[in-house]
Write an enzyme that holds these catalytic residues in place. Structure first.
Site, PDB file in Angstrom:
ATOM      1  N   SER A 133       0.846  -1.194   0.000  1.00 20.73           N
ATOM      2  CA  SER A 133       0.000   0.000   0.000  1.00 20.73           C
ATOM      3  C   SER A 133       0.880   1.242   0.000  1.00 20.73           C
ATOM      4  CB  SER A 133      -0.858   0.050   1.273  1.00 20.73           C
ATOM      5  OG  SER A 133      -1.685  -1.070   1.381  1.00 20.73           O
ATOM      6  N   PHE A 164       3.574   0.855  -8.523  1.00 20.06           N
ATOM      7  CA  PHE A 164       3.459   1.972  -9.474  1.00 20.06           C
ATOM      8  C   PHE A 164       2.470   1.687 -10.611  1.00 20.06           C
ATOM      9  CE2 PHE A 164       7.624   2.592  -7.481  1.00 20.06           C
ATOM     10  CZ  PHE A 164       7.537   3.930  -7.114  1.00 20.06           C
ATOM     11  N   CYS A 274      -5.863   7.470  -6.163  1.00 17.90           N
ATOM     12  CA  CYS A 274      -4.501   7.735  -5.676  1.00 17.90           C
ATOM     13  C   CYS A 274      -4.093   9.205  -5.657  1.00 17.90           C
ATOM     14  CB  CYS A 274      -3.503   6.955  -6.519  1.00 17.90           C
ATOM     15  SG  CYS A 274      -3.639   5.185  -6.261  1.00 17.90           S
ATOM     16  N   ARG A 425     -12.340  15.706 -22.748  1.00 17.62           N
ATOM     17  CA  ARG A 425     -11.162  14.852 -22.961  1.00 17.62           C
ATOM     18  C   ARG A 425     -10.504  15.058 -24.323  1.00 17.62           C
ATOM     19  NH1 ARG A 425      -8.992  11.820 -18.649  1.00 17.62           N
ATOM     20  NH2 ARG A 425     -10.669  11.301 -17.240  1.00 17.62           N
TER      21      ARG A 425
HETATM   22  P1  NAD Z   1      -8.913  -1.456  -2.709  1.00 16.43           P
HETATM   23  O1  NAD Z   1      -9.829  -0.686  -1.847  1.00 16.43           O
HETATM   24  O2  NAD Z   1      -9.318  -1.819  -4.104  1.00 16.43           O
HETATM   25  O3  NAD Z   1      -8.537  -2.826  -1.982  1.00 16.43           O
HETATM   26  C1  NAD Z   1      -8.197  -2.934  -0.641  1.00 16.43           C
HETATM   27  C2  NAD Z   1      -8.768  -4.264  -0.114  1.00 16.43           C
HETATM   28  O4  NAD Z   1      -8.262  -4.489   1.203  1.00 16.43           O
HETATM   29  C3  NAD Z   1     -10.290  -4.271  -0.011  1.00 16.43           C
HETATM   30  O5  NAD Z   1     -10.813  -5.353  -0.756  1.00 16.43           O
HETATM   31  C4  NAD Z   1     -10.552  -4.444   1.498  1.00 16.43           C
HETATM   32  O6  NAD Z   1     -11.682  -5.233   1.799  1.00 16.43           O
HETATM   33  C5  NAD Z   1      -9.281  -5.127   1.954  1.00 16.43           C
HETATM   34  N1  NAD Z   1      -9.004  -4.950   3.378  1.00 16.43           N
HETATM   35  C6  NAD Z   1      -9.010  -3.814   4.102  1.00 16.43           C
HETATM   36  N2  NAD Z   1      -8.643  -4.052   5.368  1.00 16.43           N
HETATM   37  C7  NAD Z   1      -8.399  -5.376   5.456  1.00 16.43           C
HETATM   38  C8  NAD Z   1      -7.967  -6.221   6.506  1.00 16.43           C
HETATM   39  N3  NAD Z   1      -7.705  -5.751   7.721  1.00 16.43           N
HETATM   40  N4  NAD Z   1      -7.827  -7.523   6.246  1.00 16.43           N
HETATM   41  C9  NAD Z   1      -8.087  -8.008   5.002  1.00 16.43           C
HETATM   42  N5  NAD Z   1      -8.479  -7.261   3.973  1.00 16.43           N
HETATM   43  C10 NAD Z   1      -8.635  -5.951   4.192  1.00 16.43           C
HETATM   44  O7  NAD Z   1      -7.542  -0.643  -2.729  1.00 16.43           O
HETATM   45  P2  NAD Z   1      -6.446  -0.603  -3.901  1.00 16.43           P
HETATM   46  O8  NAD Z   1      -6.882   0.304  -4.989  1.00 16.43           O
HETATM   47  O9  NAD Z   1      -6.036  -2.002  -4.226  1.00 16.43           O
HETATM   48  O10 NAD Z   1      -5.257   0.146  -3.141  1.00 16.43           O
HETATM   49  C11 NAD Z   1      -4.517  -0.490  -2.118  1.00 16.43           C
HETATM   50  C12 NAD Z   1      -3.308   0.338  -1.806  1.00 16.43           C
HETATM   51  O11 NAD Z   1      -2.460   0.425  -2.959  1.00 16.43           O
HETATM   52  C13 NAD Z   1      -3.592   1.794  -1.415  1.00 16.43           C
HETATM   53  O12 NAD Z   1      -2.669   2.207  -0.446  1.00 16.43           O
HETATM   54  C14 NAD Z   1      -3.353   2.553  -2.699  1.00 16.43           C
HETATM   55  O13 NAD Z   1      -2.972   3.882  -2.469  1.00 16.43           O
HETATM   56  C15 NAD Z   1      -2.215   1.787  -3.310  1.00 16.43           C
HETATM   57  N6  NAD Z   1      -2.115   1.870  -4.776  1.00 16.43           N
HETATM   58  C16 NAD Z   1      -3.244   1.802  -5.534  1.00 16.43           C
HETATM   59  C17 NAD Z   1      -3.139   1.845  -6.928  1.00 16.43           C
HETATM   60  C18 NAD Z   1      -4.358   1.782  -7.815  1.00 16.43           C
HETATM   61  O14 NAD Z   1      -4.203   2.016  -9.005  1.00 16.43           O
HETATM   62  N7  NAD Z   1      -5.543   1.476  -7.304  1.00 16.43           N
HETATM   63  C19 NAD Z   1      -1.879   1.910  -7.517  1.00 16.43           C
HETATM   64  C20 NAD Z   1      -0.757   1.945  -6.704  1.00 16.43           C
HETATM   65  C21 NAD Z   1      -0.896   1.918  -5.329  1.00 16.43           C
HETATM   66  C1  UDX Z   2      -1.713   6.591 -10.842  1.00 12.09           C
HETATM   67  C2  UDX Z   2      -0.239   6.499 -11.237  1.00 12.09           C
HETATM   68  O1  UDX Z   2      -0.108   6.710 -12.640  1.00 12.09           O
HETATM   69  C3  UDX Z   2       0.329   5.145 -10.871  1.00 12.09           C
HETATM   70  O2  UDX Z   2       1.716   5.098 -11.141  1.00 12.09           O
HETATM   71  C4  UDX Z   2       0.088   4.911  -9.403  1.00 12.09           C
HETATM   72  O3  UDX Z   2       0.559   3.629  -9.044  1.00 12.09           O
HETATM   73  C5  UDX Z   2      -1.382   5.036  -9.058  1.00 12.09           C
HETATM   74  O4  UDX Z   2      -1.866   6.318  -9.458  1.00 12.09           O
HETATM   75  P1  UDX Z   2      -3.981   5.724 -11.896  1.00 12.09           P
HETATM   76  O5  UDX Z   2      -4.603   6.680 -10.946  1.00 12.09           O
HETATM   77  O6  UDX Z   2      -4.470   4.327 -11.942  1.00 12.09           O
HETATM   78  O7  UDX Z   2      -2.410   5.635 -11.614  1.00 12.09           O
HETATM   79  O8  UDX Z   2      -4.122   6.309 -13.381  1.00 12.09           O
HETATM   80  P2  UDX Z   2      -3.352   7.439 -14.213  1.00 12.09           P
HETATM   81  O9  UDX Z   2      -3.131   6.930 -15.567  1.00 12.09           O
HETATM   82  O10 UDX Z   2      -2.180   7.959 -13.502  1.00 12.09           O
HETATM   83  O11 UDX Z   2      -4.445   8.592 -14.327  1.00 12.09           O
HETATM   84  C6  UDX Z   2      -4.845   9.349 -13.195  1.00 12.09           C
HETATM   85  C7  UDX Z   2      -5.815  10.413 -13.621  1.00 12.09           C
HETATM   86  O12 UDX Z   2      -5.144  11.446 -14.373  1.00 12.09           O
HETATM   87  C8  UDX Z   2      -6.940   9.910 -14.523  1.00 12.09           C
HETATM   88  O13 UDX Z   2      -8.155  10.523 -14.172  1.00 12.09           O
HETATM   89  C9  UDX Z   2      -6.497  10.338 -15.895  1.00 12.09           C
HETATM   90  O14 UDX Z   2      -7.554  10.485 -16.799  1.00 12.09           O
HETATM   91  C10 UDX Z   2      -5.832  11.655 -15.583  1.00 12.09           C
HETATM   92  N1  UDX Z   2      -4.867  12.078 -16.619  1.00 12.09           N
HETATM   93  C11 UDX Z   2      -3.759  11.338 -16.851  1.00 12.09           C
HETATM   94  C12 UDX Z   2      -5.109  13.238 -17.350  1.00 12.09           C
HETATM   95  O15 UDX Z   2      -6.110  13.908 -17.139  1.00 12.09           O
HETATM   96  N2  UDX Z   2      -4.205  13.606 -18.303  1.00 12.09           N
HETATM   97  C13 UDX Z   2      -3.085  12.893 -18.555  1.00 12.09           C
HETATM   98  O16 UDX Z   2      -2.309  13.303 -19.428  1.00 12.09           O
HETATM   99  C14 UDX Z   2      -2.855  11.719 -17.812  1.00 12.09           C
END
Ligand code: NAD
Ligand code: UDX
Length: 448
Positions: A133, A164, A274, A425
């Site tokens: 996370s 990432f 994020c 967009r």
């Molecule tokens: P998410 O909400 O989709 O998933 C989190 C999951 O964890 C949920 O299904 C929830 O039920 C579970 N959970 C929470 N507490 C728990 C516990 N105590 N035991 C077991 N399960 C539990 O979140 P996500 O989008 O996967 O993001 C997770 C982390 O990764 C965040 O810190 C986020 O900032 C980071 N991150 C997200 C992205 C992305 O693109 N979504 C990219 C990079 C990093």
């Molecule tokens: C982002 C980071 O890119 C990723 O590395 C990190 O792990 C999680 O956060 P994500 O939020 O999944 O990923 O998508 P991203 O492609 O970064 O887009 C984020 C937002 O910015 C979207 O709403 C997208 O539409 C917007 N965006 C992106 C723009 O408006 N213009 C751009 O040129 C690029």
């Protein structure tokens, strides 16, 4: 221990945990990977044909490994796996706090802390605990503190290994990452985790740093990316006033090799789970450490984004020739079913507050979940096709860059005469709109 880990557990089966563990399992057939989640319905979906996360390429990877060396288990059933795990990833949500100290800015670490307590209770032997996370800097200290309360005699090494991946390209990002980052002070633990990624990632792409640098690097990377979007969005407003075209400006700026062409696409505002939360976390850290000027600098990135969403919604209200608005795109970007912090939420709220009716279409977002997020307003409904959403509308707001919005046959849709398409967009076929006789407003382009 620097042998290759044989048993991995991931706590959290969300957008990060599910796809990341699927790719690790696919690339490391010798490693058993178990993914736990408190949400039993989400686990059931991971074990079904209808995965809870829409990601291109994900079903193929899951099908290849599920039941072989990838197992999705509800936490109550699978907690015993923690006793045998060599490595435990914490991949739960770290949202913005809504109450208490730092509310509205600081990251809420309650889910992470619950994981640390669970690990402390169940782990045996030596366990590498990995922050997957996104965490505030020095979160690992808190995890270490909780782990030190263990009664099992277990020992722990804590690493930071932020993810990432971007949604919509998660599988490609995991399979061919720009880099993998491992932060930690225990060389054996770093080497063990590195041995997993080194199965498919070139060694020069696996970066190792101290714990605090790894934690901060993740926040910094997201802040830089969001800053680029806010920079081009700020310029989009000036383009609309001056007759410059933001796409042309972005193309020119992006040819400078020091700047680069990516992430310069003007939009109705960045969304996703994020960017905003990680910027707010960074801002909170700066304030907490007595750096108000630094906090204000990053706050500007958030403020421009808010302003952009409201500015766009206001244009839609002003140009609409009736009270019925078609919204195309609810996801925060294309190729995902995720609408967390989507610009569509802000725009729909604004239109509804202005008394307008909204008919929305998105190819992947679950419309009923989106309506629930809005609080089930009476004037909001979801159509199952683009043409049904457009029928009878007095304005159209294009909010997500889905491919199908690029080729809409505007001459054959049933908008009201004089209706205006507001393209947030820059994806709409301008000539086709003009030929069909509708009005057009494009983000970053002067009104005709
Ligand atoms: P998410 O909400 O989709 O998933 C989190 C999951 O964890 C949920 O299904 C929830 O039920 C579970 N959970 C929470 N507490 C728990 C516990 N105590 N035991 C077991 N399960 C539990 O979140 P996500 O989008 O996967 O993001 C997770 C982390 O990764 C965040 O810190 C986020 O900032 C980071 N991150 C997200 C992205 C992305 O693109 N979504 C990219 C990079 C990093
Ligand atoms: C982002 C980071 O890119 C990723 O590395 C990190 O792990 C999680 O956060 P994500 O939020 O999944 O990923 O998508 P991203 O492609 O970064 O887009 C984020 C937002 O910015 C979207 O709403 C997208 O539409 C917007 N965006 C992106 C723009 O408006 N213009 C751009 O040129 C690029």
């Amino acid at each position: 221990m620097n042998a290759r880990p044989q048993k991995i557990v991931c706590i959290g089966a969300g957008y990060v945990g599910g796809p990341t563990m699927a790719v690790i399992a696919a690339r490391c057939p010798d490693v058993q990977v178990t993914v736990l989640d408190l949400n039993a319905a989400r686990i059931a979906a991971w074990n079904s044909e209808s995965l809870p996360v829409f990601e291109p390429g994900l079903p193929e990877v899951v099908r290849q490994v599920r039941g072989r060396n990838l197992h999705f288990l509800a936490q109550a059933q699978g907690v015993a796996a923690l006793a045998e795990a060599d490595v435990v990833f914490i991949s739960v949500q770290t949202p913005t706090k809504t109450s208490g100290a730092g509310a509205g800015k600081a990251s809420d670490l309650q889910y992470v802390e619950a994981c640390a307590r669970l690990i402390a209770e169940h782990a045996r032997g030596h366990t590498i605990v990995v922050e997957k996370s996104t965490m505030p800097v020095r979160a690992a200290e808190r995890i270490q503190q909780i782990l030190s309360t263990t009664q099992t005699g277990g020992t722990f090494a804590v690493l930071s290994n932020p993810e990432f991946l971007a949604e919509g390209t998660a599988i490609r990002d995991l399979e061919q990452p720009d880099r993998v980052l491992i932060g930690g002070e225990d060389p054996a633990a770093v080497a063990a985790l590195k041995s997993i990624y080194a199965t498919w990632v070139a060694p020069e792409k696996i970066l190792t740093t101290g714990l605090w640098s790894a934690e901060l690097s993740k926040l910094a990377a997201n802040a830089f990316l969001a800053q680029r979007v806010s920079s081009i969005n700020a310029l989009s407003a000036l383009c609309e006033k001056t007759g410059a075209e933001v796409a042309e400006v972005a193309a020119v700026v992006g040819t400078d090799s020091r700047i680069g062409p990516k992430f310069l696409q003007a939009s109705v505002g960045f969304g996703g789970s994020c960017f905003q939360k990680d910027l707010l976390s960074l801002i909170y850290l700066c304030e907490h450490h007595g750096l108000p000027e630094v906090a204000a600098y990053w706050q500007g990135v958030v403020d421009i984004n808010e302003w952009q969403k409201h500015r766009f919604a206001k244009v839609v209200q002003q140009v609409a020739v009736s009270g019925r608005i078609a919204v195309l795109g609810l996801a925060f970007k294309k190729d995902t079913n995720d609408f967390r912090e989507s610009a569509a939420l802000a725009v729909c709220r604004s239109l509804l507050q202005a008394g307008l009716e909204v008919v929305a279409y998105d190819p992947r977002v679950d419309g009923s979940r989106f309506a629930a997020e809005l609080g089930h307003p009476a004037r909001f409904s979801v159509a199952s096709t683009v043409s049904a959403a457009l029928a009878g509308a007095g304005a159209v707001a294009v909010l997500t860059e889905w491919e199908e919005f690029k080729s809409i046959a505007w001459a054959s849709v049933q908008l009201l005469p004089g209706a205006v398409i507001c393209d947030g967009r820059n994806v709409v076929d301008r000539a086709a709109v003009q030929q069909a006789g509708y009005g057009l407003r494009v983000i970053g382009s002067a009104a005709p």
